[in-house]
Design a protein around this motif. Structure first.
Motif, PDB file in Angstrom:
ATOM      1  N   UNK A  27      29.625  37.160  31.005  1.00 52.07           N
ATOM      2  CA  UNK A  27      28.898  37.941  32.012  1.00 52.07           C
ATOM      3  C   UNK A  27      29.634  39.234  32.332  1.00 52.07           C
ATOM      4  N   UNK A  28      30.956  39.146  32.446  1.00 53.60           N
ATOM      5  CA  UNK A  28      31.753  40.358  32.662  1.00 53.60           C
ATOM      6  C   UNK A  28      31.649  41.284  31.453  1.00 53.60           C
ATOM      7  N   UNK A  29      31.767  40.710  30.259  1.00 51.06           N
ATOM      8  CA  UNK A  29      31.675  41.520  29.044  1.00 51.06           C
ATOM      9  C   UNK A  29      30.331  42.231  28.936  1.00 51.06           C
ATOM     10  N   UNK A  30      29.246  41.561  29.276  1.00 45.14           N
ATOM     11  CA  UNK A  30      27.917  42.190  29.192  1.00 45.14           C
ATOM     12  C   UNK A  30      27.781  43.306  30.232  1.00 45.14           C
ATOM     13  N   UNK A  31      28.343  43.088  31.430  1.00 39.88           N
ATOM     14  CA  UNK A  31      28.266  44.123  32.461  1.00 39.88           C
ATOM     15  C   UNK A  31      28.989  45.390  32.012  1.00 39.88           C
ATOM     16  N   UNK A  32      30.127  45.218  31.380  1.00 38.60           N
ATOM     17  CA  UNK A  32      30.873  46.378  30.877  1.00 38.60           C
ATOM     18  C   UNK A  32      30.140  47.002  29.698  1.00 38.60           C
ATOM     19  N   UNK A  33      29.553  46.164  28.860  1.00 43.44           N
ATOM     20  CA  UNK A  33      28.838  46.654  27.683  1.00 43.44           C
ATOM     21  C   UNK A  33      27.632  47.511  28.082  1.00 43.44           C
ATOM     22  N   UNK A  34      26.962  47.106  29.174  1.00 46.79           N
ATOM     23  CA  UNK A  34      25.755  47.808  29.604  1.00 46.79           C
ATOM     24  C   UNK A  34      26.046  48.964  30.554  1.00 46.79           C
ATOM     25  N   UNK A  35      27.289  49.084  31.004  1.00 45.15           N
ATOM     26  CA  UNK A  35      27.626  50.110  31.991  1.00 45.15           C
ATOM     27  C   UNK A  35      27.311  51.507  31.462  1.00 45.15           C
ATOM     28  N   UNK A  36      26.847  52.367  32.364  1.00 45.01           N
ATOM     29  CA  UNK A  36      26.480  53.726  31.966  1.00 45.01           C
ATOM     30  C   UNK A  36      27.683  54.652  31.847  1.00 45.01           C
ATOM     31  N   UNK A  38      32.435  54.733  32.416  1.00 43.75           N
ATOM     32  CA  UNK A  38      33.641  53.955  32.661  1.00 43.75           C
ATOM     33  C   UNK A  38      33.793  53.602  34.140  1.00 43.75           C
ATOM     34  N   UNK A  39      33.244  54.435  35.040  1.00 47.32           N
ATOM     35  CA  UNK A  39      33.348  54.132  36.462  1.00 47.32           C
ATOM     36  C   UNK A  39      32.544  52.877  36.817  1.00 47.32           C
ATOM     37  N   UNK A  40      31.346  52.770  36.266  1.00 46.53           N
ATOM     38  CA  UNK A  40      30.554  51.569  36.507  1.00 46.53           C
ATOM     39  C   UNK A  40      31.222  50.336  35.908  1.00 46.53           C
ATOM     40  N   UNK A  41      31.834  50.520  34.742  1.00 49.89           N
ATOM     41  CA  UNK A  41      32.580  49.410  34.135  1.00 49.89           C
ATOM     42  C   UNK A  41      33.733  48.985  35.041  1.00 49.89           C
ATOM     43  N   UNK A  42      34.424  49.978  35.602  1.00 47.75           N
ATOM     44  CA  UNK A  42      35.544  49.673  36.494  1.00 47.75           C
ATOM     45  C   UNK A  42      35.070  48.929  37.741  1.00 47.75           C
ATOM     46  N   UNK A  43      33.918  49.314  38.277  1.00 50.21           N
ATOM     47  CA  UNK A  43      33.391  48.621  39.453  1.00 50.21           C
ATOM     48  C   UNK A  43      33.057  47.169  39.131  1.00 50.21           C
ATOM     49  N   UNK A  44      32.484  46.942  37.954  1.00 48.50           N
ATOM     50  CA  UNK A  44      32.201  45.560  37.558  1.00 48.50           C
ATOM     51  C   UNK A  44      33.487  44.748  37.488  1.00 48.50           C
ATOM     52  N   UNK A  45      34.529  45.333  36.896  1.00 49.86           N
ATOM     53  CA  UNK A  45      35.811  44.656  36.823  1.00 49.86           C
ATOM     54  C   UNK A  45      36.428  44.438  38.187  1.00 49.86           C
ATOM     55  N   UNK A  46      36.306  45.422  39.078  1.00 47.47           N
ATOM     56  CA  UNK A  46      36.884  45.294  40.416  1.00 47.47           C
ATOM     57  C   UNK A  46      36.233  44.163  41.199  1.00 47.47           C
ATOM     58  N   UNK A  47      34.915  44.058  41.134  1.00 50.85           N
ATOM     59  CA  UNK A  47      34.217  42.985  41.851  1.00 50.85           C
ATOM     60  C   UNK A  47      34.580  41.622  41.286  1.00 50.85           C
ATOM     61  N   UNK A  48      34.632  41.532  39.965  1.00 51.77           N
ATOM     62  CA  UNK A  48      35.012  40.273  39.305  1.00 51.77           C
ATOM     63  C   UNK A  48      36.437  39.887  39.717  1.00 51.77           C
ATOM     64  N   UNK A  49      37.362  40.848  39.636  1.00 52.88           N
ATOM     65  CA  UNK A  49      38.762  40.573  39.957  1.00 52.88           C
ATOM     66  C   UNK A  49      38.969  40.226  41.412  1.00 52.88           C
ATOM     67  N   UNK A  50      38.261  40.922  42.315  1.00 52.20           N
ATOM     68  CA  UNK A  50      38.407  40.631  43.743  1.00 52.20           C
ATOM     69  C   UNK A  50      38.005  39.189  44.050  1.00 52.20           C
ATOM     70  N   UNK A  51      36.862  38.763  43.518  1.00 54.82           N
ATOM     71  CA  UNK A  51      36.411  37.388  43.770  1.00 54.82           C
ATOM     72  C   UNK A  51      37.314  36.372  43.089  1.00 54.82           C
ATOM     73  N   UNK A  52      37.774  36.690  41.887  1.00 56.74           N
ATOM     74  CA  UNK A  52      38.651  35.791  41.135  1.00 56.74           C
ATOM     75  C   UNK A  52      39.936  35.520  41.905  1.00 56.74           C
TER      76      UNK A  52
END
Length: 520
Positions: A27-36, A38-52
């Motif tokens: 799910x994380x990989x797909x979010x980064x893959x679809x990101x428009x 690098x900033x959107x990719x970073x936000x996906x990673x930040x949300x994933x990491x914060x919850x993790x």
């Protein structure tokens, strides 16, 4: 992403639900893959990491609750604050992976960048490398013994790389296969041949890893001088009593009685005097980190030190976790070595201090840690004490730092870890801490004895195989004859450079654009 990050924490000790990563990391990989971008990719990673990190560090709140009447306002901050500090590492990993072309190569870059930035947590404040995903493989029992053996070559960070890589590719291939079967388009691996290749590669790597681990377990043998007979003393003192300086005399006497009983058991394991050729092994007892109230007792009272060793009649040394005051009046979290006569023969000061607990980062305007906290020691040491095999002392969470627990220029024969997990209650925290102890044993090829105030006190051999344990919340002693050390494994000789080079090579390979020749 928040839900996927929180769910990923189930893979870590003590749950070890590894299959959940086959859902969350794709799910994380797909979010980064679809990101428009690098900033959107970073936000996906930040949300994933914060919850993790919020989910897997929930138990930090317990430490504040012990002094809730004083620090009630700080209750929400330990878990959420640490997660806010650590989440940018996942955001950076996601942003860097976006440099690779979309598709499988971006997933490859994500596995490599996750590992590199995860290793970079050692540079945050005094370092907080808690819960690398490779520790998910340290499952209890024989299965875990086999799964963690590759740490002897590539360390826990190398295990992290392969766990993330397997979760990304294996999980996505499985999900794409389900998508196709349901008549829906595959998301990243549309071709059946690609999914079969991933399955074949995963099966090959797993079989190769298990085979190499089993070979190591059956062909590598301890060499040289055996370790001492260790007596691990678990006083099971509630942290509220220590913080409140309640019943210090009773606690001190409890430790004396437990030590006397444990040393007596250890002496019974020695060969009879009639056997002149038998080798008598030294006896060393360990008291946990800051074992009892009264920080200056050992440092200031020769009589107290003499009492300890008198009760431990027959012990060759005692390692006592205690606070001490240095020449500049700064407190240090230390291990003090006592000789049979009560003399202090060595001391080791904790080098990696807990941010916000043992020292206060200078940019925090509020006074959280009394007097600004403790002073740090110089780093890993090896003690050479009379009649005792060379030992590397470690205090508390210093044991979580892969590659930084042993003096590389003076390799010890065993490790002695004193800790106090009572702050965190009967939660996941002490079990996560324990997985680090086990992995350090494998990485260094050294037996390790761990004395914990309220548990879990334990001993491992150089394979990370459990020799004995005294569970959480129990009062007693654990008497364990430690085996000899294993020959220094590859990781013990090369350190973290191996997982760094592995991850860098994979990351760069993911960036390379392959020029395909046009078909004529």
């Amino acid at each position: 992403m928040l839900g996927m990050g929180a769910l990923s924490a189930l893979a870590l000790p003590p749950v070890h639900c590894l299959p959940v990563l086959l859902i969350t990391f794709p799910a994380l990989g797909r979010a980064i893959n679809r990101a428009s971008g690098w900033k959107n990719a970073a936000w996906a990673g930040a949300l994933f990491g914060f919850a993790f990190y919020t989910a897997n560090l929930y138990w930090l709140v317990n430490a504040v609750m012990i002094r809730a009447e004083e620090f009630w306002w700080f209750v929400p901050f330990p878990s959420l604050g640490c997660a806010l500090i650590l989440a940018p590492m996942v955001a950076a990993a996601a942003a860097f992976s976006y440099l690779a072309p979309a598709g499988p190569r971006r997933l490859l870059a994500l596995a490599a960048s996750w590992t590199l930035f995860d290793m970079g947590r050692v540079f945050l404040f005094s370092g907080f490398t808690w819960n690398p995903l490779g520790s998910a493989l340290a499952v209890p029992g024989v299965a875990g013994d086999v799964l963690i053996q590759p740490a002897a070559w590539i360390g826990v960070d190398g295990l992290t790389f392969f766990v993330v890589l397997g979760a990304l590719f294996g999980g996505q291939a499985l999900q794409d296969a389900v998508q196709v079967r349901m008549g829906r388009p595959a998301l990243i691996f549309p071709r059946r041949a690609d999914r079969l290749r991933i399955a074949a590669c995963a099966a090959f790597m797993l079989c190769a890893s298990l085979t190499a681990s089993i070979i190591r377990l059956n062909t590598v043998h301890p060499a040289g001088e055996a370790g001492p007979v260790t007596v691990l003393v678990q006083g099971n003192v509630p942290e509220t009593e220590k913080v409140g300086h309640l019943n210090p005399r009773d606690i001190f006497m409890r430790y004396l009685h437990l030590t006397a009983d444990g040393v007596l058991q250890a002496r019974k394991l020695q060969p009879p005097l009639a056997f002149a050729d038998a080798v008598t092994r030294p006896i060393v007892f360990l008291w946990p980190e800051t074992a009892f109230p009264g920080s200056g007792l050992l440092q200031d009272s020769p009589r107290a030190r003499q009492m300890i060793m008198d009760w431990a009649q027959g012990a060759d040394a005692g390692f006592i976790g205690a606070l001490r005051v240095d020449d500049n009046g700064r407190y240090r979290n230390s291990v003090i070595a006592l000789a049979p006569g009560g003399e202090m023969t060595a001391f080791y000061d904790k080098a990696r201090l807990v941010p916000f607990g043992e020292y206060q980062p200078p940019f925090i305007p509020l006074q959280i840690v009394p007097q600004g906290g403790m002073a740090a020691g110089p780093g890993a040491q090896t003690w050479h004490l009379p009649g005792i095999p060379a030992v590397g002392p470690l205090v508390c969470y210093e044991v979580i730092f892969s590659g930084l627990t042993v003096d590389r220029h003076d390799r010890p024969r065993w490790l002695a870890n004193v800790t106090n997990d009572a702050w965190f209650g009967d939660s996941a925290g002490p079990r996560q801490h324990l997985s680090s102890v086990r992995l350090r044993a494998v990485e260094e090829g050294l037996p390790i004895a761990r004395a914990a105030n309220t548990g879990i006190s334990i001993a491992y051999d150089g394979f990370g195989h459990e020799l004995a344990r005294l569970g959480w919340g129990k009062t007693g002693t654990l008497v364990v004859p430690l085996p000899a050390a294993l020959p220094a494994p590859l990781f013990a000789r090369c350190g973290r450079s191996l997982p760094v080079l592995l991850s860098l090579a994979v990351f760069l390979a993911a960036l390379v654009r392959i020029q395909r020749k046009p078909v004529k």
